[in-house]
Motif scaffolding. Structure first.
Motif, PDB file in Angstrom:
ATOM      1  N   LEU A  71      69.510 -32.427  40.112  1.00  0.00           N
ATOM      2  CA  LEU A  71      69.865 -33.777  39.665  1.00  0.00           C
ATOM      3  C   LEU A  71      71.341 -34.059  39.874  1.00  0.00           C
ATOM      4  N   VAL A  72      72.191 -33.073  39.597  1.00  0.00           N
ATOM      5  CA  VAL A  72      73.629 -33.265  39.811  1.00  0.00           C
ATOM      6  C   VAL A  72      73.923 -33.469  41.293  1.00  0.00           C
ATOM      7  N   LEU A  73      73.327 -32.646  42.147  1.00  0.00           N
ATOM      8  CA  LEU A  73      73.569 -32.780  43.582  1.00  0.00           C
ATOM      9  C   LEU A  73      72.995 -34.088  44.126  1.00  0.00           C
ATOM     10  N   THR A  74      71.887 -34.543  43.574  1.00  0.00           N
ATOM     11  CA  THR A  74      71.321 -35.823  44.008  1.00  0.00           C
ATOM     12  C   THR A  74      72.313 -36.951  43.780  1.00  0.00           C
ATOM     13  N   VAL A  75      72.903 -36.981  42.596  1.00  0.00           N
ATOM     14  CA  VAL A  75      73.895 -38.018  42.294  1.00  0.00           C
ATOM     15  C   VAL A  75      75.124 -37.860  43.192  1.00  0.00           C
ATOM     16  N   MET A  76      75.490 -36.632  43.516  1.00  0.00           N
ATOM     17  CA  MET A  76      76.680 -36.395  44.326  1.00  0.00           C
ATOM     18  C   MET A  76      76.495 -36.829  45.781  1.00  0.00           C
ATOM     19  N   ILE A  77      75.340 -36.518  46.365  1.00  0.00           N
ATOM     20  CA  ILE A  77      75.155 -36.830  47.780  1.00  0.00           C
ATOM     21  C   ILE A  77      74.619 -38.241  48.001  1.00  0.00           C
ATOM     22  N   LEU A  78      74.138 -38.893  46.953  1.00  0.00           N
ATOM     23  CA  LEU A  78      73.568 -40.229  47.103  1.00  0.00           C
ATOM     24  C   LEU A  78      74.560 -41.222  47.696  1.00  0.00           C
ATOM     25  N   PRO A  79      75.819 -41.286  47.232  1.00  0.00           N
ATOM     26  CA  PRO A  79      76.764 -42.231  47.847  1.00  0.00           C
ATOM     27  C   PRO A  79      77.026 -41.943  49.321  1.00  0.00           C
ATOM     28  N   THR A  80      77.137 -40.654  49.682  1.00  0.00           N
ATOM     29  CA  THR A  80      77.390 -40.300  51.079  1.00  0.00           C
ATOM     30  C   THR A  80      76.236 -40.722  51.976  1.00  0.00           C
ATOM     31  N   VAL A  81      75.014 -40.379  51.571  1.00  0.00           N
ATOM     32  CA  VAL A  81      73.840 -40.722  52.374  1.00  0.00           C
ATOM     33  C   VAL A  81      73.668 -42.239  52.435  1.00  0.00           C
ATOM     34  N   THR A  82      73.936 -42.925  51.346  1.00  0.00           N
ATOM     35  CA  THR A  82      73.805 -44.384  51.323  1.00  0.00           C
ATOM     36  C   THR A  82      74.799 -45.044  52.260  1.00  0.00           C
ATOM     37  N   SER A  83      76.064 -44.618  52.213  1.00  0.00           N
ATOM     38  CA  SER A  83      77.088 -45.211  53.075  1.00  0.00           C
ATOM     39  C   SER A  83      76.757 -45.019  54.551  1.00  0.00           C
ATOM     40  N   LEU A  84      76.346 -43.798  54.920  1.00  0.00           N
ATOM     41  CA  LEU A  84      76.001 -43.538  56.317  1.00  0.00           C
ATOM     42  C   LEU A  84      74.730 -44.285  56.719  1.00  0.00           C
ATOM     43  N   SER A  85      73.797 -44.448  55.786  1.00  0.00           N
ATOM     44  CA  SER A  85      72.576 -45.207  56.089  1.00  0.00           C
ATOM     45  C   SER A  85      72.887 -46.683  56.293  1.00  0.00           C
ATOM     46  N   VAL A  86      73.816 -47.212  55.502  1.00  0.00           N
ATOM     47  CA  VAL A  86      74.243 -48.603  55.681  1.00  0.00           C
ATOM     48  C   VAL A  86      74.834 -48.799  57.074  1.00  0.00           C
ATOM     49  N   ASP A  87      75.658 -47.866  57.507  1.00  0.00           N
ATOM     50  CA  ASP A  87      76.246 -47.953  58.845  1.00  0.00           C
ATOM     51  C   ASP A  87      75.175 -47.887  59.927  1.00  0.00           C
ATOM     52  N   ALA A  88      74.172 -47.019  59.731  1.00  0.00           N
ATOM     53  CA  ALA A  88      73.112 -46.877  60.730  1.00  0.00           C
ATOM     54  C   ALA A  88      72.271 -48.147  60.830  1.00  0.00           C
ATOM     55  N   ILE A  89      71.912 -48.727  59.692  1.00  0.00           N
ATOM     56  CA  ILE A  89      71.092 -49.944  59.702  1.00  0.00           C
ATOM     57  C   ILE A  89      71.901 -51.128  60.232  1.00  0.00           C
ATOM     58  N   SER A  90      73.176 -51.197  59.878  1.00  0.00           N
ATOM     59  CA  SER A  90      74.020 -52.298  60.367  1.00  0.00           C
ATOM     60  C   SER A  90      74.212 -52.241  61.877  1.00  0.00           C
ATOM     61  N   ALA A  91      74.095 -51.046  62.468  1.00  0.00           N
ATOM     62  CA  ALA A  91      74.302 -50.895  63.909  1.00  0.00           C
ATOM     63  C   ALA A  91      73.120 -51.375  64.739  1.00  0.00           C
ATOM     64  N   VAL A  92      71.983 -51.656  64.107  1.00  0.00           N
ATOM     65  CA  VAL A  92      70.825 -52.160  64.848  1.00  0.00           C
ATOM     66  C   VAL A  92      71.160 -53.563  65.369  1.00  0.00           C
ATOM     67  N   PRO A  93      70.988 -53.815  66.665  1.00  0.00           N
ATOM     68  CA  PRO A  93      71.338 -55.135  67.218  1.00  0.00           C
ATOM     69  C   PRO A  93      70.602 -56.273  66.528  1.00  0.00           C
ATOM     70  N   ARG A  94      71.271 -57.388  66.387  1.00  0.00           N
ATOM     71  CA  ARG A  94      70.699 -58.535  65.689  1.00  0.00           C
ATOM     72  C   ARG A  94      69.486 -59.096  66.426  1.00  0.00           C
ATOM     73  N   HIS A  95      69.489 -59.018  67.763  1.00  0.00           N
ATOM     74  CA  HIS A  95      68.371 -59.609  68.503  1.00  0.00           C
ATOM     75  C   HIS A  95      67.077 -58.842  68.286  1.00  0.00           C
ATOM     76  N   TYR A  96      67.144 -57.598  67.834  1.00  0.00           N
ATOM     77  CA  TYR A  96      65.917 -56.889  67.461  1.00  0.00           C
ATOM     78  C   TYR A  96      65.223 -57.611  66.310  1.00  0.00           C
ATOM     79  N   ARG A  97      66.010 -57.976  65.315  1.00  0.00           N
ATOM     80  CA  ARG A  97      65.460 -58.685  64.156  1.00  0.00           C
ATOM     81  C   ARG A  97      64.920 -60.054  64.576  1.00  0.00           C
TER      82      ARG A  97
END
Length: 301
Positions: free
Chosen positions: A161-187
Motif C-alpha cells: 500500500l505504501v509503495l502504491t501511493v509512492m509510485i502512483l504519481p510517477t506512473v500517472t505523470s508518465l501515462s498523461v504524457d503518453a496519452i497526450s502524445a497520441v495525435p489529435r487526428h486519431y481521435r
C-alpha cells in the motif's frame, strides 16, 4: 567580417562538442565504475568466501554469522528476493489501473480541470520524501492492517500500500504524457466514424499509446523495487520466507539499510550484503532493458 563570424561559430561549435563529450564521458565512466565496484564486491561472496550461487539465490535461512552442519554459511537470500518482487508486483497491479484511469480523466474527459488542479497536485506528490510516506504508512496503514487483518500490521500488505501511493504519481505523470502524445487526428477520425468517446479511448487512444503506458508502469516498478526507507518502516524486516501478506517480511533494500553499517568490510557478513546490492543493480539494468525494448517496439510501429 563574415569570415571572422564563421570562424567564431566553428570554434564555438567545437567547444560545445568538447564540453558535451566530456559530460557524456564522465557519466559513462561513473556508471561503469559503480557497476564494477558493486560487482567486484558482490562477487567476492562466491569467489572469495566460496558460497554457492545456487544456495545464495534459493536458500531460505539468512544468518550470515552462522553455519549449517556442513560448515556452509547460512546466507539464503530467497526470502528477501520474494519480498522485493512481492511488494513490487502487487504495487504495480494496484497502481496501474488507478494511474491510467486518472490519466484518461485528466487528458480526455476533463483536461482543463486536470491540467489546472490534478496535474500540479500529482507533481507535488512526486517530490514528497520517502520518509514521509513511511511515517504515514507507520501511523495509518500499519494500524489499519492490524485492525482489519490482525497480527502486528507489518508485512508485505502494508509495504504494498505504501509503495502504491509512492509510485502512483510517477506512473500517472508518465501515462498523461503518453496519452497526450497520441495525435489529435486519431481521435477526430474515430469520432467521425461514429465511435463514442469511450470507444475512442478504449479502441484507439489506449492502443496507440500502450508502449508509453507500459514504459510508465516499468518505471514505477523500478522505483518500487529499489525503494528502501519507506518499505523498511512498514514491512517488519524479518528475514524469513513470507507466507502471508500480513506477516512481517523483508526486502533486499530493507536488509541492506539495516545491516550495512553493522558489518566489517571484507568479512562474509559484509560481502553478502554487497551481493544483495548486486542483485538490485542487475534488476535495475533489467528494468532499463525492458524500457528500451518497449521504446523500440513503439517506435517501429
Amino acid at each position: 567580417m563574415s569570415e571572422i563570424t564563421r570562424s567564431n561559430k566553428k570554434n564555438l561549435e567545437r567547444f560545445g562538442k568538447k564540453i558535451s563529450f566530456i559530460c557524456v564521458s564522465v557519466m559513462a565512466i561513473g556508471a561503469l565504475v559503480i557497476i564494477y565496484f558493486v560487482a567486484s564486491k558482490g562477487l567476492s561472496t562466491f569467489f572469495v568466501n566460496k558460497v554457492s550461487i545456487w544456495s545464495f539465490l534459493t536458500g531460505q535461512d539468512w544468518q550470515p554469522s552462522k553455519v549449517d552442519g556442513s560448515g556452509n554459511p547460512l546466507v539464503g537470500a530467497l526470502p528477501m528476493i520474494i519480498g522485493s518482487f512481492g511488494v513490487t508486483l502487487l504495487a504495480a497491479l494496484i497502481a496501474a489501473p488507478l494511474a491510467i484511469g486518472a490519466a484518461i480523466f485528466m487528458v480526455e474527459i476533463s483536461p482543463k480541470f486536470g491540467k489546472r488542479i490534478l496535474q500540479p497536485v500529482i507533481e507535488l506528490l512526486v517530490g514528497i520524501p520517502s520518509v514521509v510516506y513511511g511515517l504515514i504508512g507507520l501511523s495509518v496503514i500499519v494500524p489499519m492492517m492490524r485492525h482489519f487483518f490482525g497480527g502486528t500490521g507489518f508485512g508485505i500488505g502494508a509495504g504494498t500500500l505504501v509503495l502504491t501511493v509512492m509510485i502512483l504519481p510517477t506512473v500517472t505523470s508518465l501515462s498523461v504524457d503518453a496519452i497526450s502524445a497520441v495525435p489529435r487526428h486519431y481521435r477526430e477520425a474515430s469520432l467521425a466514424l461514429g465511435a463514442t468517446r469511450w470507444q475512442t479511448i478504449w479502441g484507439v487512444i489506449l492502443k496507440s499509446c500502450r508502449s508509453g503506458l507500459l514504459t510508465a508502469l516499468v518505471f514505477g516498478m523500478a522505483r518500487a523495487f529499489g525503494e528502501a526507507l519507506a518499505v523498511q518502516m512498514v514491512i517488519g524486516n524479518a528475514a524469513i520466507m513470507p507466507t502471508s501478506l500480513v506477516e512481517p517480511a523483508s526486502t533486499l533494500t530493507s536488509i541492506l539499510t539495516m545491516s550495512m553499517g553493522n558489518t566489517i568490510p571484507g568479512q562474509l557478513e559484509n560481502n553478502v550484503l554487497w551481493s544483495l546490492a548486486l542483485v538490485l543493480l542487475l534488476m535495475s539494468l533489467f528494468f532499463i532493458i525492458i524500457v528500451r525494448l518497449i521504446g523500440k517496439r513503439g517506435s517501429i510501429k
